[in-house]
Design a protein around this motif. Structure first.
Motif, PDB file in Angstrom:
ATOM      1  N   ASN A 117       0.801  -1.214   0.000  1.00  0.00           N
ATOM      2  CA  ASN A 117       0.000   0.000   0.000  1.00  0.00           C
ATOM      3  C   ASN A 117       0.839   1.273   0.000  1.00  0.00           C
ATOM      4  O   ASN A 117       0.306   2.370  -0.084  1.00  0.00           O
ATOM      5  CB  ASN A 117      -0.939   0.005   1.217  1.00  0.00           C
ATOM      6  CG  ASN A 117      -2.039  -1.030   1.083  1.00  0.00           C
ATOM      7  OD1 ASN A 117      -2.665  -1.147   0.042  1.00  0.00           O
ATOM      8  ND2 ASN A 117      -2.254  -1.806   2.126  1.00  0.00           N
ATOM      9  N   LEU A 118       2.152   1.111   0.100  1.00  0.00           N
ATOM     10  CA  LEU A 118       3.023   2.276  -0.037  1.00  0.00           C
ATOM     11  C   LEU A 118       3.094   2.674  -1.509  1.00  0.00           C
ATOM     12  O   LEU A 118       3.177   1.819  -2.384  1.00  0.00           O
ATOM     13  CB  LEU A 118       4.425   1.963   0.472  1.00  0.00           C
ATOM     14  CG  LEU A 118       4.590   1.802   1.993  1.00  0.00           C
ATOM     15  CD1 LEU A 118       5.993   1.288   2.303  1.00  0.00           C
ATOM     16  CD2 LEU A 118       4.354   3.122   2.699  1.00  0.00           C
ATOM     17  N   SER A 119       3.062   3.965  -1.765  1.00  0.00           N
ATOM     18  CA  SER A 119       3.150   4.426  -3.147  1.00  0.00           C
ATOM     19  C   SER A 119       4.504   4.078  -3.754  1.00  0.00           C
ATOM     20  O   SER A 119       4.613   3.839  -4.957  1.00  0.00           O
ATOM     21  CB  SER A 119       2.910   5.939  -3.214  1.00  0.00           C
ATOM     22  OG  SER A 119       3.831   6.616  -2.382  1.00  0.00           O
ATOM     23  N   SER A 120       5.533   4.030  -2.916  1.00  0.00           N
ATOM     24  CA  SER A 120       6.860   3.637  -3.366  1.00  0.00           C
ATOM     25  C   SER A 120       7.569   2.915  -2.224  1.00  0.00           C
ATOM     26  O   SER A 120       7.678   3.453  -1.123  1.00  0.00           O
ATOM     27  CB  SER A 120       7.685   4.852  -3.794  1.00  0.00           C
ATOM     28  OG  SER A 120       9.033   4.473  -4.025  1.00  0.00           O
ATOM     29  N   LEU A 121       8.018   1.683  -2.482  1.00  0.00           N
ATOM     30  CA  LEU A 121       8.674   0.917  -1.433  1.00  0.00           C
ATOM     31  C   LEU A 121      10.009   1.508  -1.021  1.00  0.00           C
ATOM     32  O   LEU A 121      10.530   1.202   0.049  1.00  0.00           O
ATOM     33  CB  LEU A 121       8.869  -0.529  -1.897  1.00  0.00           C
ATOM     34  CG  LEU A 121       7.600  -1.384  -1.933  1.00  0.00           C
ATOM     35  CD1 LEU A 121       7.896  -2.735  -2.565  1.00  0.00           C
ATOM     36  CD2 LEU A 121       7.024  -1.563  -0.550  1.00  0.00           C
ATOM     37  N   SER A 122      10.557   2.384  -1.849  1.00  0.00           N
ATOM     38  CA  SER A 122      11.824   3.017  -1.483  1.00  0.00           C
ATOM     39  C   SER A 122      11.675   3.920  -0.263  1.00  0.00           C
ATOM     40  O   SER A 122      12.670   4.249   0.390  1.00  0.00           O
ATOM     41  CB  SER A 122      12.373   3.825  -2.668  1.00  0.00           C
ATOM     42  OG  SER A 122      11.474   4.865  -3.015  1.00  0.00           O
ATOM     43  N   GLN A 123      10.424   4.285   0.068  1.00  0.00           N
ATOM     44  CA  GLN A 123      10.199   5.137   1.238  1.00  0.00           C
ATOM     45  C   GLN A 123      10.728   4.503   2.527  1.00  0.00           C
ATOM     46  O   GLN A 123      11.237   5.203   3.402  1.00  0.00           O
ATOM     47  CB  GLN A 123       8.701   5.405   1.420  1.00  0.00           C
ATOM     48  CG  GLN A 123       8.053   6.218   0.317  1.00  0.00           C
ATOM     49  CD  GLN A 123       6.546   6.328   0.546  1.00  0.00           C
ATOM     50  OE1 GLN A 123       6.109   6.755   1.600  1.00  0.00           O
ATOM     51  NE2 GLN A 123       5.766   5.927  -0.443  1.00  0.00           N
TER      52      GLN A 123
END
Length: 429
Positions: A219-225
């Motif tokens: 559900n994260l827009s970007s896993l790099s977060q």
């Protein structure tokens, strides 16, 4: 003409009755196949995005609360990460909890105070919900706001009552705000107020735990977060041998009639171990049966032999039950490089630090959710009956847990002068 219509109608009706069941089965299988395909594709998508995020973020920054240097012992070559089986990625996608609003990721390791820690994370989440409500849902996107507004209060009240939380009719919340504040009290103090004491709840049993769009990696827009310095990647660990003995005692050495809540999965495993133990006995007068194994508790040695089965094969460890699977595999510690590492052995120091980081006060630290009350010797004695060979195999299985988190084998294996000579090929320090 009418006769022809009647005959045709009768024919189609008979045909429908004959094949309707097959049609229903076909449509059901098609639905299940579509669901599993969606899950598979979602996991593949997360795995790909995660691998890309790891490649981009090799030089991870750690937060100011970092209390471990374990990741210095992780492989430096990123290609080594590819040896972790796909099923492990699927597992961490399933069990990892993410609160994007708090920049928090938590990987729960079974038998390491997960009930207490999950209660805290739920508390943080409910606190966020109250904040969203007080700000008229303006600080989150429309999709999430819509889901939060549709909380089924009656459903959750009924579920809490079924799990031993006392909520009298006159105390039942009449609004979403009242419900959320009540839920905070339940999570923090185990009861709605001082007048109605309840038993501690198991958060893993609550639908509320999995009812909102915050808790999954995908559900994260970007896993790099999650690899940024602002994200707190949390894991709590425990001595591998104590964790294993604790899992045996609570999951295998407890009969179904003695459980507070049913555990059919572990009752089935216990009986499966029993079958194997009885079958392995030579000249046993009777064949094992489901009924004969229902009230038999396998020995710790039988349990160890069971979990070691196929661990030397590809994907063997990845297929283990996660209550005794190495947590270096469950949480893929070298991939995520957790920057808040707490230990079960120092929980009374590490847990308050975790609470402080998320601005949680007045938490009843003494009231742990689910502690066994056993001492170190209670767990040590399980290993006194094991042969050196079995202990060596266990050391090999949990080698990364020992090595990465500085646990010592001799803390639980005592008076075995020959053991370390036999296991000389293993590095556990």
């Amino acid at each position: 003409m009418c006769l022809k219509i009647i005959i045709n109608s009768t024919f189609y009706w008979i045909y429908y009755k004959k094949y309707s069941f097959s049609l229903i089965i076909f449509l059901s299988c098609l639905t299940i196949f579509q669901y599993r395909t969606d899950v598979f594709l979602t996991n593949k998508k997360v795995d790909y995005e995660l691998s890309q995020a790891i490649k981009i973020n090799l030089n991870l920054s750690t937060s100011t609360i970092d209390n471990s240097t374990y990741f210095k012992k992780c492989p430096k070559d990123i290609s080594l990460f590819n040896h972790i089986p796909v099923r492990s990625n699927e597992l961490i996608n399933m069990i990892s909890l993410v609160l994007q609003s708090q920049s928090l990721m938590y990987c729960p390791v079974p038998k390491v105070a997960t009930k207490t820690l999950l209660n805290v994370i739920l508390y943080i989440h409910v606190r966020d919900l109250i904040n969203n409500l007080n700000n008229n849902w303006t600080n989150i996107d429309n999709a999430k706001a819509k889901i939060e507004k549709m909380i089924n209060i009656n459903k959750f009240i009924g579920e809490l009552r079924s799990h031993g939380v006392i909520i009298p009719k006159q105390e039942k919340p009449k609004s979403l705000s009242e419900f959320l504040y009540m839920y905070l009290n339940i999570l923090q103090f185990g009861q709605i107020n001082k007048n109605f004491p309840s038993r501690l709840i198991n958060p893993w049993r609550l639908s509320f735990t999995f009812s909102f769009p915050y808790f999954r990696l995908q559900n994260l827009s970007s896993l790099s977060q999650i690899f940024t310095s602002s994200f707190t990647r949390t894991i709590f660990v425990r001595h591998p041998f104590e964790r294993l003995a604790s899992a045996y005692k609570e999951r295998i050495a407890t009969l179904s009639k003695d459980r507070i809540e049913p555990e059919p999965e572990y009752d089935a495993i216990r009986m499966q171990i029993c079958y194997r133990r009885v079958l392995s006995k030579k000249n046993h007068p009777t064949s094992p049966s489901k009924e004969s194994c229902r009230n038999i508790i396998p020995s710790f040695e039988d349990f160890v032999r069971y979990i070691l089965t196929e661990t030397d094969r590809p994907n063997g460890i990845a297929r283990m039950n996660y209550h005794w699977q190495p947590y270096s595999t469950i949480c893929q510690v070298c991939k995520f490089q957790y920057n808040f590492v707490g230990k079960y052995e120092s929980f009374n120091e590490d847990f308050p630090q975790f609470l402080k980081h998320f601005n949680i006060t007045n938490w009843n630290i003494e009231k742990r959710n689910g502690p066994s009350g056993l001492q170190k010797w209670d767990y040590q004695k399980y290993y006194t009956t094991l042969s050196d060979d079995l202990i060596c195999q266990l050391i090999r299985l949990y080698n990364d847990d020992f090595r990465l988190f500085k646990y010592k084998v001799h803390d639980y294996i005592v008076n075995r002068t020959s053991l370390f000579q036999n296991c000389y090929f293993l590095k556990t320090s």
